[in-house]
Design an enzyme around this catalytic site. Sequence first.
Site, PDB file in Angstrom:
ATOM      1  N   HIS A   1      22.008  50.906  10.972  1.00 34.67           N
ATOM      2  CA  HIS A   1      22.645  50.269   9.810  1.00 34.67           C
ATOM      3  C   HIS A   1      22.533  51.378   8.437  1.00 34.67           C
ATOM      4  CE1 HIS A   1      21.623  46.629  11.749  1.00 34.67           C
ATOM      5  NE2 HIS A   1      22.283  46.015  10.773  1.00 34.67           N
TER       6      HIS A   1
ATOM      7  N   GLY B   1      27.723  50.527  13.555  1.00 30.11           N
ATOM      8  CA  GLY B   1      27.329  49.370  14.353  1.00 30.11           C
ATOM      9  C   GLY B   1      27.480  48.115  13.481  1.00 30.11           C
ATOM     10  N   HIS B   2      27.413  48.097  12.111  1.00 30.54           N
ATOM     11  CA  HIS B   2      27.723  46.965  11.392  1.00 30.54           C
ATOM     12  C   HIS B   2      28.616  47.540  10.256  1.00 30.54           C
ATOM     13  CE1 HIS B   2      27.582  43.668   8.687  1.00 30.54           C
ATOM     14  NE2 HIS B   2      26.407  43.087   9.297  1.00 30.54           N
TER      15      HIS B   2
ATOM     16  N   GLU C   1      24.097  35.084  15.898  1.00 25.82           N
ATOM     17  CA  GLU C   1      25.123  34.675  14.862  1.00 25.82           C
ATOM     18  C   GLU C   1      26.615  35.036  14.888  1.00 25.82           C
ATOM     19  OE1 GLU C   1      23.127  37.259  11.886  1.00 25.82           O
ATOM     20  OE2 GLU C   1      21.068  37.104  12.577  1.00 25.82           O
TER      21      GLU C   1
ATOM     22  N   CYS D   1      19.714  39.247   3.525  1.00 23.48           N
ATOM     23  CA  CYS D   1      21.050  39.646   3.045  1.00 23.48           C
ATOM     24  C   CYS D   1      21.435  38.456   2.146  1.00 23.48           C
ATOM     25  CB  CYS D   1      21.925  39.754   4.459  1.00 23.48           C
ATOM     26  SG  CYS D   1      21.748  38.789   5.665  1.00 23.48           S
TER      27      CYS D   1
END
Lengths: 650, 650
Positions: free
Chosen positions: B137, B188-189, B317, B413
Amino acid sequence: MEKERLHTIPLKNIRIHDSFWDKYVRLVKEVLIPYQWDILNDRLEGVETSHCIQNFKIAAGEASGEFGGAVFQDTDVAKWLEAAAYVLETNPDPDLERLADETINLIGRAQGEDGYLNTYFTIKEPGLRWTNLKEGHELYTAGHMIEAAVAYYEATGKEKFLEIVKGMADLICRIFGPEEGKCHGYPGHQEIELALIRLYGVTEKEDYLKLAKYFIDQRGVGENYFLKEERSPRYQQIFPEFAGYDARYSQSHLPVREQTTAEGHAVRAVYMYCAMADLAYYYQEEGLRKACRTLWQDMIKRRMYLTGSIGSSGLLERFTTDYDLPNNCNYSETCASIGLALFGRRMAQMEKDASYMDVAERALYNTVLAGIAMDGKSFFYVNPLEVWPENCMERTSKEHVKPVRQKWFGVACCPPNIARTLASLGQYIYFMDDHTLYVNLYISGNVSAELACGTVEASVVSDLTNTGHVELEFKKEKAPYSYRIALRIPDYVRNYRIRENGAELGGFQLEKGYLYLEAEEDAVKLEIDFEVPAEFVRANPKVREDAGKVALVKGPLVYCLEETDNGANLPAVFADARQEIREEYREDLLGGTTTLKFKGMRLTDHEWQDGALYGARENRFQKAELTAVPYHCWNNRTPGEMLVWMHEKL
Amino acid sequence: MEKERLHTIPLKNIRIHDSFWDKYVRLVKEVLIPYQWDILNDRLEGVETSHCIQNFKIAAGEASGEFGGAVFQDTDVAKWLEAAAYVLETNPDPDLERLADETINLIGRAQGEDGYLNTYFTIKEPGLRWTNLKEGHELYTAGHMIEAAVAYYEATGKEKFLEIVKGMADLICRIFGPEEGKCHGYPGHQEIELALIRLYGVTEKEDYLKLAKYFIDQRGVGENYFLKEERSPRYQQIFPEFAGYDARYSQSHLPVREQTTAEGHAVRAVYMYCAMADLAYYYQEEGLRKACRTLWQDMIKRRMYLTGSIGSSGLLERFTTDYDLPNNCNYSETCASIGLALFGRRMAQMEKDASYMDVAERALYNTVLAGIAMDGKSFFYVNPLEVWPENCMERTSKEHVKPVRQKWFGVACCPPNIARTLASLGQYIYFMDDHTLYVNLYISGNVSAELACGTVEASVVSDLTNTGHVELEFKKEKAPYSYRIALRIPDYVRNYRIRENGAELGGFQLEKGYLYLEAEEDAVKLEIDFEVPAEFVRANPKVREDAGKVALVKGPLVYCLEETDNGANLPAVFADARQEIREEYREDLLGGTTTLKFKGMRLTDHEWQDGALYGARENRFQKAELTAVPYHCWNNRTPGEMLVWMHEKL
């Protein structure tokens, strides 16, 4: 509490020749045992390597290499041997017996001098014996070995295997118990308890019964053993997913006599309840008996599927809360239904109450049979009541649901468990006590029951799952005695007529679901016509997932819709439960089965041609002719959707 | 493709004074920012320790200790600063600005000489920078820092924070890119892409735009970077659950222009789509634009809930398959709905198409608001459409579903994301281009739009969620020019009447959902009566979970049943969709809201007094008077059951 419970009849005295069951029972000898033997020996391609026999060879010092498989890998061998034993009991087979003997000899050579028997700990973690009861499955594995050995002794009279497991059982008796200096733990996965009781049954060595009782008495008392065990410096975690252990998972959250709800991992739970029922009988203990009744009622009234399956959470294969019975993401493990049948049978034996067999029968005829393909070569571990194949994806909440049976599993408890259950089906069909022959399941075949007053031979010809017509003939030795016949009248029977030697009987009085008839003639012929109509059933409105839905049953069989008969998107089908259900026997279908035809409607996408997802639009239906087949044989044709609980047109 | 897209209007030119929104918007300044500040500083008891500010102090060498929290822990600070910036832009507050400046200074001191900014890698794994893009991240965290810095610069004009993130962005430009010797990976995100584009927007430094395009162009091309990365000797896994990585999870399974279905982790997906939309515009690229349109349609026509939420799998998710929209075990992360609104807004800007705002509005008014309690102190991460509190147990398939809002989360988040979204709500309300002021959301307040032809001031008084009556007054500087007013006509409006300076207008022609009016007078007063009746809506019959069900909507609001108004066991309620829905404004309820009353029936347990679970028994109903409240305010009273999709009496 009655001093004597009902007994099962030795399998060697029972023959099954039944149009419904034969196609499954013959699979055990013809397909399952050879197929599973190949798997145990790593001879089958395209399935996860079993390592089972190889592990025993390594443990015996006859091969080199590392342990393969899970901590409980040995149980696949045990369950194979148990199934083989049941087969040998009814069908002598020198080749199979030789294979079994060789395997038993190998097991003997893999046993430690002190009696220890477990290839995982012997090969991989010799220093960690008994340090992780929570996850190590040592006692569980020993339990399955003991069950197999008892079955093999009963089938063949050979004592070798029994001696081996007695060595292990004696070691366990030296290690565990209430005495100071012994380990005060209990198994993370119950099984040893019921196995020790069976071992006591053939050896009459009371230590085994006492230790089984100790494990049950000790469970959940005081500080949880598994949480204590974790703090030991020798403790090594095996399964990462067990971090933050919840004692309910293994039913160790409360002393067993204080447990009133079925909690945790469903297989562990029912295996434990089996031992509790056995001990309640052997010790004539009302406290345990009451706990068994309470837990049984909790399961069957609040936590069981119509198909006789339990454990509704996809995560951790566990019970959740009352009436939480989702249909498309449940676990409902095949082994849990086997355990439910085992527990129900014990309760029926103790309570002389046929209602327990209603549930056991439901489990056997639906979930247990659904667990195996009609060719015997693939299996369901998880048994949903609604399947949408393309949605059963990996790495989603439904990844445990498989839309087609699998050839084998990494954790392969279910296939050999089905094998031993089918091979020992006779134990569910009949019971006896000194003067009574009980008929529980109406399955065609023969039995020879050695009552105290003499031998009674019975033959049964049953068409229960179709016409409901059953004929039973009983013969006793010529002697001046009489006996009783007890017929289970299943809960789904709407009405019934019985003729005895041609004369209509009447004025029936049931006693806990059994109809008792005095048999005084040397030959008694009973002709029974059970009314077993196909019916729509509903669920208690507290079962949220089934509100506004109906399911179809006929006798012990639950039915389902399959895509191959009814097209896709089955949840858009609305059954008309006011219309007649037409039964149609189809010789050609699924080995010969009765299908159910009925009318309904189907939501159309007439208003949704633009592809919108939501809108203030009308429902539009079209008429639908629907066909249901028995649940147990779903997914034996073109793979596709399956649905048990259908929307109802209200 | 039009060369210019619509622009948002600086927040400082927008004021909100709206009876519906004020109660949420004021929470940001009055509650969320102080509350989250306390959390960032570990001053709040009973919530998971944040470590955020402490991490920056350690990285700056001003405190000792170990890094605490997740790899992306810094983003909580970034989102807090971003929200603070939006607040400062509309509500100058010297105390808050001082806190923000101090935090920015601390961030600056925690930055490496080379510009590197990330406390996890700085403190804990200095040798592992950029070695685990899949899980680390780093680029995601940098992206949130950049977004915050851009917002703070726009709000205050101060360049310090912007300089800090430019240092990090320049470093990233040196590390990543197509050139030989640079890293050819991608995040990755996703998040850095849209952030770099925003940074380009204020700095006009093309490197940033180019790098954003590189990340998007490179993604999913050739061998998957993350699978390659895993083989590097320097790779260290961070999240065990990422073993056996599926490239779809991070939308790196295909080049982005070839992606036609919304896959994987929903937040990652929509953040990526935002960047794709921005790049399609900046590079005037039809290929990207087409991909954006396709992915948008896939989401809203097959993979989105009525409440504007996405990501239906509780596990990971993520998106699953078309029409798979379970109501009681979905994920529907609050952040994913925020991302959906961000993407929708960008599409509306690029396409000048109000239909995108229909979806963005649905997400904002329902899922985003449901994410926060009306007191601003607890939050939903997961947003189910059906909740049965006692069934949301730990260690089951539903453990991700929380029946009450949580004070904070380990992975936090959502709360700061809600804060920054509420604080920047103005960006959704209006758009403009050279000659047109667009009104997207009917939220009371004022705006000052600096069109090319001069400034237009507008004030709006809206009662959209109740009567549907909206009054808008537009004033321009006195000069001989005209401009256009574009009114979004929402998809849920059944009919509407508009009076301009008292005169009824007619003959409306919509252009992609907007009604364009020429404004030539100095002052234009529009009175609009939108017909926004409460309505039952249905789902496309392909949505299996909603077959035979209805939901209630009124305007942008989805409604739900709560146990406190309607009793327990809501799935046993059957709505009568043919009966009238009565709207009743309740001043006293939930800060003032319109409730919907309607008739239905409820399955009773009349036939089930014996506690049976299944049986061939009749349905028995009793009449029910039902009350629905807006979904976004569920769980602000006595906790209990909640239900959006109700069975319908067919």
